[in-house]
Each structure stands twice: as C-alpha cells, then as structure tokens.
Design a protein around this motif. Structure first.
Motif, PDB file in Angstrom:
ATOM      1  N   GLY A 164       0.737  -1.189   0.013  1.00 34.01           N
ATOM      2  CA  GLY A 164       0.020   0.168   0.070  1.00 34.01           C
ATOM      3  C   GLY A 164       0.942   1.503  -0.004  1.00 34.01           C
ATOM      4  O   GLY A 164       0.164   2.336   0.016  1.00 34.01           O
ATOM      5  N   THR A 165       2.153   0.965  -0.052  1.00 29.50           N
ATOM      6  CA  THR A 165       2.907   2.436   0.217  1.00 29.50           C
ATOM      7  C   THR A 165       2.976   3.020  -1.289  1.00 29.50           C
ATOM      8  O   THR A 165       3.051   2.460  -2.387  1.00 29.50           O
ATOM      9  CB  THR A 165       4.535   2.039   0.420  1.00 29.50           C
ATOM     10  OG1 THR A 165       4.533   1.498   1.746  1.00 29.50           O
ATOM     11  CG2 THR A 165       5.595   3.302   0.405  1.00 29.50           C
ATOM     12  N   THR A 166       2.685   4.496  -1.586  1.00 29.76           N
ATOM     13  CA  THR A 166       2.942   5.015  -2.635  1.00 29.76           C
ATOM     14  C   THR A 166       4.372   5.569  -3.007  1.00 29.76           C
ATOM     15  O   THR A 166       5.054   5.796  -2.163  1.00 29.76           O
ATOM     16  CB  THR A 166       1.997   6.388  -2.448  1.00 29.76           C
ATOM     17  OG1 THR A 166       0.695   6.082  -2.180  1.00 29.76           O
ATOM     18  CG2 THR A 166       2.215   7.363  -3.779  1.00 29.76           C
ATOM     19  N   ILE A 168       7.161   7.039  -5.722  1.00 24.44           N
ATOM     20  CA  ILE A 168       7.414   8.027  -6.694  1.00 24.44           C
ATOM     21  C   ILE A 168       8.746   7.357  -7.521  1.00 24.44           C
ATOM     22  O   ILE A 168       9.716   7.348  -6.731  1.00 24.44           O
ATOM     23  CB  ILE A 168       7.705   9.326  -6.266  1.00 24.44           C
ATOM     24  CG1 ILE A 168       6.253   9.725  -5.484  1.00 24.44           C
ATOM     25  CG2 ILE A 168       7.999  10.329  -7.558  1.00 24.44           C
ATOM     26  CD1 ILE A 168       4.914   9.897  -6.171  1.00 24.44           C
ATOM     27  N   ALA A 191       3.063  -3.963  -9.526  1.00 21.34           N
ATOM     28  CA  ALA A 191       2.537  -3.168  -8.764  1.00 21.34           C
ATOM     29  C   ALA A 191       1.210  -3.004  -8.450  1.00 21.34           C
ATOM     30  O   ALA A 191       0.312  -3.645  -9.503  1.00 21.34           O
ATOM     31  CB  ALA A 191       3.068  -1.573  -9.098  1.00 21.34           C
ATOM     32  N   SER A 193      -1.373  -1.032  -8.464  1.00 21.85           N
ATOM     33  CA  SER A 193      -1.636  -0.003  -9.602  1.00 21.85           C
ATOM     34  C   SER A 193      -0.319   1.152  -9.686  1.00 21.85           C
ATOM     35  O   SER A 193       0.465   1.297  -8.993  1.00 21.85           O
ATOM     36  CB  SER A 193      -2.808   0.729  -9.151  1.00 21.85           C
ATOM     37  OG  SER A 193      -2.701   1.717  -8.006  1.00 21.85           O
ATOM     38  N   PHE A 194      -0.518   1.684 -11.281  1.00 19.55           N
ATOM     39  CA  PHE A 194       0.402   2.866 -11.370  1.00 19.55           C
ATOM     40  C   PHE A 194       0.090   3.700 -12.380  1.00 19.55           C
ATOM     41  O   PHE A 194      -1.004   3.247 -13.058  1.00 19.55           O
ATOM     42  CB  PHE A 194       2.017   2.187 -11.743  1.00 19.55           C
ATOM     43  CG  PHE A 194       1.867   1.538 -12.846  1.00 19.55           C
ATOM     44  CD1 PHE A 194       2.057   2.376 -13.968  1.00 19.55           C
ATOM     45  CD2 PHE A 194       1.597   0.167 -13.144  1.00 19.55           C
ATOM     46  CE1 PHE A 194       2.075   1.567 -15.437  1.00 19.55           C
ATOM     47  CE2 PHE A 194       1.702  -0.451 -14.519  1.00 19.55           C
ATOM     48  CZ  PHE A 194       1.961   0.404 -15.482  1.00 19.55           C
ATOM     49  N   THR A 195       0.293   4.888 -12.301  1.00 18.02           N
ATOM     50  CA  THR A 195       0.139   5.904 -13.086  1.00 18.02           C
ATOM     51  C   THR A 195       1.174   6.683 -13.845  1.00 18.02           C
ATOM     52  O   THR A 195       2.102   6.849 -13.150  1.00 18.02           O
ATOM     53  CB  THR A 195      -0.956   6.939 -12.784  1.00 18.02           C
ATOM     54  OG1 THR A 195      -0.341   7.426 -11.555  1.00 18.02           O
ATOM     55  CG2 THR A 195      -2.176   6.335 -12.439  1.00 18.02           C
ATOM     56  N   ASP A 197       2.619   9.774 -14.538  1.00 14.92           N
ATOM     57  CA  ASP A 197       2.071  11.138 -14.371  1.00 14.92           C
ATOM     58  C   ASP A 197       2.620  12.089 -15.669  1.00 14.92           C
ATOM     59  O   ASP A 197       2.082  13.025 -16.088  1.00 14.92           O
ATOM     60  CB  ASP A 197       2.783  11.395 -13.146  1.00 14.92           C
ATOM     61  CG  ASP A 197       2.364  10.584 -11.977  1.00 14.92           C
ATOM     62  OD1 ASP A 197       1.061  10.177 -11.855  1.00 14.92           O
ATOM     63  OD2 ASP A 197       2.923  10.375 -10.950  1.00 14.92           O
ATOM     64  N   THR A 203       3.847   7.180 -10.499  1.00 12.43           N
ATOM     65  CA  THR A 203       3.418   6.658  -9.353  1.00 12.43           C
ATOM     66  C   THR A 203       2.523   5.448  -9.086  1.00 12.43           C
ATOM     67  O   THR A 203       1.920   4.993  -9.997  1.00 12.43           O
ATOM     68  CB  THR A 203       2.354   7.793  -8.803  1.00 12.43           C
ATOM     69  OG1 THR A 203       2.925   9.081  -8.905  1.00 12.43           O
ATOM     70  CG2 THR A 203       1.918   7.826  -7.382  1.00 12.43           C
ATOM     71  N   ALA A 204       3.448   4.732  -8.322  1.00  7.16           N
ATOM     72  CA  ALA A 204       2.924   3.210  -8.072  1.00  7.16           C
ATOM     73  C   ALA A 204       2.495   2.898  -6.815  1.00  7.16           C
ATOM     74  O   ALA A 204       3.183   3.647  -5.685  1.00  7.16           O
ATOM     75  CB  ALA A 204       4.092   2.300  -8.684  1.00  7.16           C
ATOM     76  N   THR A 205       1.497   1.911  -6.404  1.00  7.57           N
ATOM     77  CA  THR A 205       1.378   1.412  -5.225  1.00  7.57           C
ATOM     78  C   THR A 205       1.986   0.055  -4.991  1.00  7.57           C
ATOM     79  O   THR A 205       2.005  -0.790  -5.868  1.00  7.57           O
ATOM     80  CB  THR A 205      -0.259   1.176  -5.014  1.00  7.57           C
ATOM     81  OG1 THR A 205      -0.764   2.492  -5.310  1.00  7.57           O
ATOM     82  CG2 THR A 205      -0.554   0.667  -3.748  1.00  7.57           C
TER      83      THR A 205
END
Length: 211
Positions: A164-166, A168, A191, A193-195, A197, A203-205
């Motif tokens: 659950g850590t975000t 960068i 991950a 999830s990731f986006t 940016d 940014t990944a979880t």
C-alpha cells in the motif's frame, strides 16, 4: 605524447580574445563542453581520443582520464547534461556508445547501451525531451532514437510488508514507450496500480509482501 590544446577566453574588461593553453590527451578527435556529470558542478571539456574520454577542468586547466576507453574508431562526442537524462555519447565507428555517469565516483562511467548504424557515425546530438539525433556518412537522413525509458530514482526506498505504500519513480522517456510496454514490478510482484504522471515520473502502489 600529449597535444597542447588552445582555449580562447573573452576578456571581461576590454572584450579582447586572449589565448591560453592546457595539456590534453594525444590525438584528440572531438570535444564537448558540459558540467561535470559525476560529482561536481565544475565546467568541463570532455575530449574524445583513441585512448577514450578525458575530462579537463576549464579553470584549473587540469585533465583526468575517465573510465571510458579505449575506443576503436572515435569520431564524435556529445553530452546530455540537462533534461531528463544525464548521459555521455561517443561515436565509435558504426556505433553510438551510451555511458551513464556515477553519482559518487569522479570521472566514472558505465556503458548503458549502444546503437549500431549501417555507416560510420558523424554526428550525435541529444535534446531535452529524451531523444537522440544521429547522422552517418553516406546518408542524407537523420536517425532519431528515444533514450527512454530509464529510472533515476525511487522514493521511498522501503515500506511496510503489508503493501500500500505510494512510491514515486523518477526517470525519463516514460511517455516515449507504448503503454503496453510499461510494467512496474516490486521484485517479482507487479505494482497494485500505477499511473504515468509525466515523461519523467510514475506513481505506483507497492503490493503486499514487499518491504
């Protein structure tokens, strides 16, 4: 044997050109001016020669060999010192050899990649958008390459095993790659999830089970 390089300096008061000299490597082929890519912000001249790449300080007029070299058929040199990627490019015969600087060791580079062209490389020029432009002998076309994606930093470097850590991820060329080609893994686990940016940040979880 060393060659005596000649440096033209603009006099701050009178506007006249003064000539000074410093000792560089033997048989220099090409030069590129840029900040020190390794550990300081000093302005350097990177000199390409058969022995490799030598870094010369503009102000102290001292030269030190880097870990790049020897080269088989050196032709051109370029440095990306701004934009997303800090890299040094050496045209060596039909190849563009790409070197990444150490963040802690002076004049230390690791060969990151290479490009092989059908003809000898004549010119190399990176831009600030993560692209590399290459010209070769016997051709009127200019080849354009993407330098990404590549990672330059991850923050934070660790977290709880519950996940659950975000995180960068910084780097370059993230948008130069097709979306289907980008994967973000923590070890062997993808991950959560990731986006993407921007071209320089993802940014990944973090998934569970990775600290």
């Amino acid at each position: 044997q060393h060659n005596r390089g000649v440096l033209l300096e603009l006099d701050e008061v009178g506007g006249d050109l003064a000539v000074s000299a410093f000792t560089g490597p033997a048989n220099p082929v090409a030069v590129a001016c840029a900040p020190d890519l390794t550990t300081t912000t000093a302005s350097l001249i990177y000199i390409l020669s058969p022995s490799g790449v030598t870094a010369c300080d503009l102000y102290s007029e001292t030269c030190s060999p880097t870990t790049i070299g020897p080269l088989t058929s050196p032709r051109t040199i370029a440095v990306a010192s701004s934009g997303p990627a800090h890299l040094l490019f050496a045209g060596d015969g039909n190849q563009v050899r790409i070197f990444r600087p150490s963040a802690t060791l002076p004049n230390t580079f690791t060969e990151d990649n290479s490009l092989t062209l059908p003809n000898p490389v004549l010119g190399v020029a990176p831009d600030n958008a993560g692209r590399l432009f290459v010209t070769t002998s016997g051709s009127s076309s200019i080849a354009v390459y993407s330098l990404g994606p590549g990672i330059t930093g991850i923050s934070p470097a660790s977290g709880p095993t519950t996940g659950g850590t975000t995180v960068i991820i910084t780097g370059y060329g993230f948008r130069n790659a097709a979306a289907s080609d980008i994967e973000v893994n923590f070890g062997v686990k993808p991950a959560t999830s990731f986006t993407v940016d921007s071209d320089t940040q993802i940014t990944a979880t973090a998934p569970a089970g990775t600290a």
